[in-house]
Write a protein that holds these residues in place. Structure first.
Motif, mmCIF file in Angstrom:
data_model
loop_
_atom_site.group_PDB
_atom_site.id
_atom_site.type_symbol
_atom_site.label_atom_id
_atom_site.label_comp_id
_atom_site.label_asym_id
_atom_site.label_seq_id
_atom_site.Cartn_x
_atom_site.Cartn_y
_atom_site.Cartn_z
ATOM 1 N N ASP A 67 0.829 -1.200 0.000
ATOM 2 C CA ASP A 67 0.000 0.000 0.000
ATOM 3 C C ASP A 67 0.865 1.252 0.000
ATOM 4 N N MET A 68 1.955 1.214 0.746
ATOM 5 C CA MET A 68 2.863 2.361 0.783
ATOM 6 C C MET A 68 3.467 2.617 -0.595
ATOM 7 N N ARG A 69 3.847 1.558 -1.282
ATOM 8 C CA ARG A 69 4.418 1.713 -2.627
ATOM 9 C C ARG A 69 3.378 2.265 -3.598
ATOM 10 N N GLN A 70 2.141 1.806 -3.471
ATOM 11 C CA GLN A 70 1.079 2.304 -4.346
ATOM 12 C C GLN A 70 0.851 3.791 -4.112
ATOM 13 N N SER A 71 0.831 4.205 -2.861
ATOM 14 C CA SER A 71 0.676 5.615 -2.546
ATOM 15 C C SER A 71 1.837 6.422 -3.110
ATOM 16 N N LEU A 72 3.024 5.885 -2.982
ATOM 17 C CA LEU A 72 4.205 6.580 -3.493
ATOM 18 C C LEU A 72 4.146 6.748 -5.001
ATOM 19 N N GLU A 73 3.609 5.754 -5.702
ATOM 20 C CA GLU A 73 3.475 5.870 -7.160
ATOM 21 C C GLU A 73 2.542 7.015 -7.527
ATOM 22 N N GLY A 74 1.530 7.240 -6.707
ATOM 23 C CA GLY A 74 0.628 8.362 -6.945
ATOM 24 C C GLY A 74 1.349 9.698 -6.790
ATOM 25 N N VAL A 75 2.172 9.806 -5.755
ATOM 26 C CA VAL A 75 2.972 11.026 -5.568
ATOM 27 C C VAL A 75 3.870 11.255 -6.774
ATOM 28 N N LYS A 76 4.547 10.201 -7.203
ATOM 29 C CA LYS A 76 5.482 10.328 -8.320
ATOM 30 C C LYS A 76 4.765 10.684 -9.626
ATOM 31 N N ALA A 77 3.593 10.109 -9.848
ATOM 32 C CA ALA A 77 2.858 10.403 -11.078
ATOM 33 C C ALA A 77 2.507 11.881 -11.163
ATOM 34 N N ILE A 78 2.155 12.470 -10.032
ATOM 35 C CA ILE A 78 1.816 13.890 -10.010
ATOM 36 C C ILE A 78 3.072 14.746 -10.185
ATOM 37 N N LEU A 79 4.089 14.472 -9.374
ATOM 38 C CA LEU A 79 5.285 15.314 -9.392
ATOM 39 C C LEU A 79 6.099 15.154 -10.665
ATOM 40 N N ASP A 80 6.098 13.950 -11.248
ATOM 41 C CA ASP A 80 6.954 13.679 -12.404
ATOM 42 C C ASP A 80 6.228 13.724 -13.737
ATOM 43 N N MET A 81 4.878 13.765 -13.730
ATOM 44 C CA MET A 81 4.148 13.691 -14.989
ATOM 45 C C MET A 81 3.111 14.803 -15.111
ATOM 46 N N GLU A 82 2.124 14.812 -14.231
ATOM 47 C CA GLU A 82 1.010 15.736 -14.404
ATOM 48 C C GLU A 82 1.418 17.200 -14.253
ATOM 49 N N LEU A 83 2.242 17.514 -13.252
ATOM 50 C CA LEU A 83 2.631 18.907 -13.071
ATOM 51 C C LEU A 83 3.426 19.422 -14.261
ATOM 52 N N ASP A 84 4.261 18.568 -14.833
ATOM 53 C CA ASP A 84 5.050 18.988 -15.997
ATOM 54 C C ASP A 84 4.159 19.278 -17.201
ATOM 55 N N LEU A 85 3.082 18.505 -17.371
ATOM 56 C CA LEU A 85 2.131 18.787 -18.444
ATOM 57 C C LEU A 85 1.564 20.190 -18.279
ATOM 58 N N HIS A 86 1.179 20.532 -17.079
ATOM 59 C CA HIS A 86 0.589 21.844 -16.822
ATOM 60 C C HIS A 86 1.601 22.960 -17.083
ATOM 61 N N VAL A 87 2.831 22.753 -16.643
ATOM 62 C CA VAL A 87 3.863 23.769 -16.867
ATOM 63 C C VAL A 87 4.110 23.963 -18.358
ATOM 64 N N GLY A 88 4.142 22.859 -19.103
ATOM 65 C CA GLY A 88 4.359 22.954 -20.541
ATOM 66 C C GLY A 88 3.247 23.709 -21.242
ATOM 67 N N LEU A 89 2.005 23.415 -20.890
ATOM 68 C CA LEU A 89 0.880 24.105 -21.505
ATOM 69 C C LEU A 89 0.852 25.579 -21.118
ATOM 70 N N CYS A 90 1.089 25.867 -19.849
ATOM 71 C CA CYS A 90 1.094 27.260 -19.409
ATOM 72 C C CYS A 90 2.269 28.028 -20.009
#
Length: 220
Positions: A67-90
């Motif tokens: 469960d801890m690893r699954q939660s960590l993957e969620g953190v990484k997906a946001i910090l390493d993927m989704e936020l960068d998409l937003h920065v690129g578009l903005c």
């Protein structure tokens, strides 16, 4: 039936209002005014910062290492993927990461993020997952549907956003979350507790609808 499918069926009006919101329809048909999308995207960036904290809370609330690893993957997906998409578009509008992070949180952003964090702080991992699920799985459903409708064509200015959530990486993340939700439910969910979990899910769906509406309300 997965727990998510049960929640989605029992919260059908709230789910439909969220996933078929006018904001989503305008994303798909490319009629969404750019200033509406820009306001939404900046607020979504600020939202995701708090969402990453919610996943980090999931690490603390996790009863097992898996469960801890699954939660960590969620953190990484946001910090390493989704936020960068937003920065690129903005960035295409001349906005830097610093510009985005200095923007004030709108009221719907604060309401939603604090609800998710409170659900996790006051409850256990399942409560937190129920609050996270509409966003995590809903965006995957919306992205896949818009791609299936051909909305990610070259003339749509929002094709990169659609492609991000319709893409294999995000679709896989959503499937993993659905399975994770089921595993947690197998351990702790009872019929007596189900109404509480459903209530959290319904409220999160309503807050998602409010978040879309916030983007459209820029024009009012």
């Amino acid at each position: 039936m997965t727990l998510f499918e049960r929640l989605k069926a029992d919260a059908a009006p709230q789910w439909a209002a969220y996933t078929n919101h006018d904001f989503v329809k305008q994303l798909g048909n490319a009629s969404l005014p750019q200033d509406c999308f820009r306001h939404y995207l900046v607020q979504d960036y600020l939202f995701l910062i708090q969402f990453a904290r919610a996943y980090a809370l999931g690490v603390y609330k996790s009863p097992t290492l898996d469960d801890m690893r699954q939660s960590l993957e969620g953190v990484k997906a946001i910090l390493d993927m989704e936020l960068d998409l937003h920065v690129g578009l903005c960035g295409s509008w001349g906005m830097s990461r610093a510009d985005i992070e200095k923007a004030p949180e709108d009221t719907p952003t604060m309401a939603y993020t604090r609800f998710v964090l409170d659900a996790g702080m006051s409850g256990d991992l399942l409560d937190l997952q129920a609050a996270l699920a509409p966003c995590v799985i809903g965006y995957a459903e919306i992205g896949a549907r818009l791609r299936g409708e051909g909305a990610d064509h070259a003339e749509n200015p929002y094709r990169l956003w659609i492609g991000e959530y319709a893409g294999d990486a995000y679709q896989g993340l959503a499937r993993e979350f659905t399975n994770w939700l089921d595993r947690t439910a197998d351990q702790v969910l009872t019929e007596n507790r189900y109404p509480r979990v459903l209530s959290i899910f319904e409220k999160a769906c309503r807050l998602e609808s409010d978040f879309w509406q916030m983007g459209l309300d820029v024009r009012r």
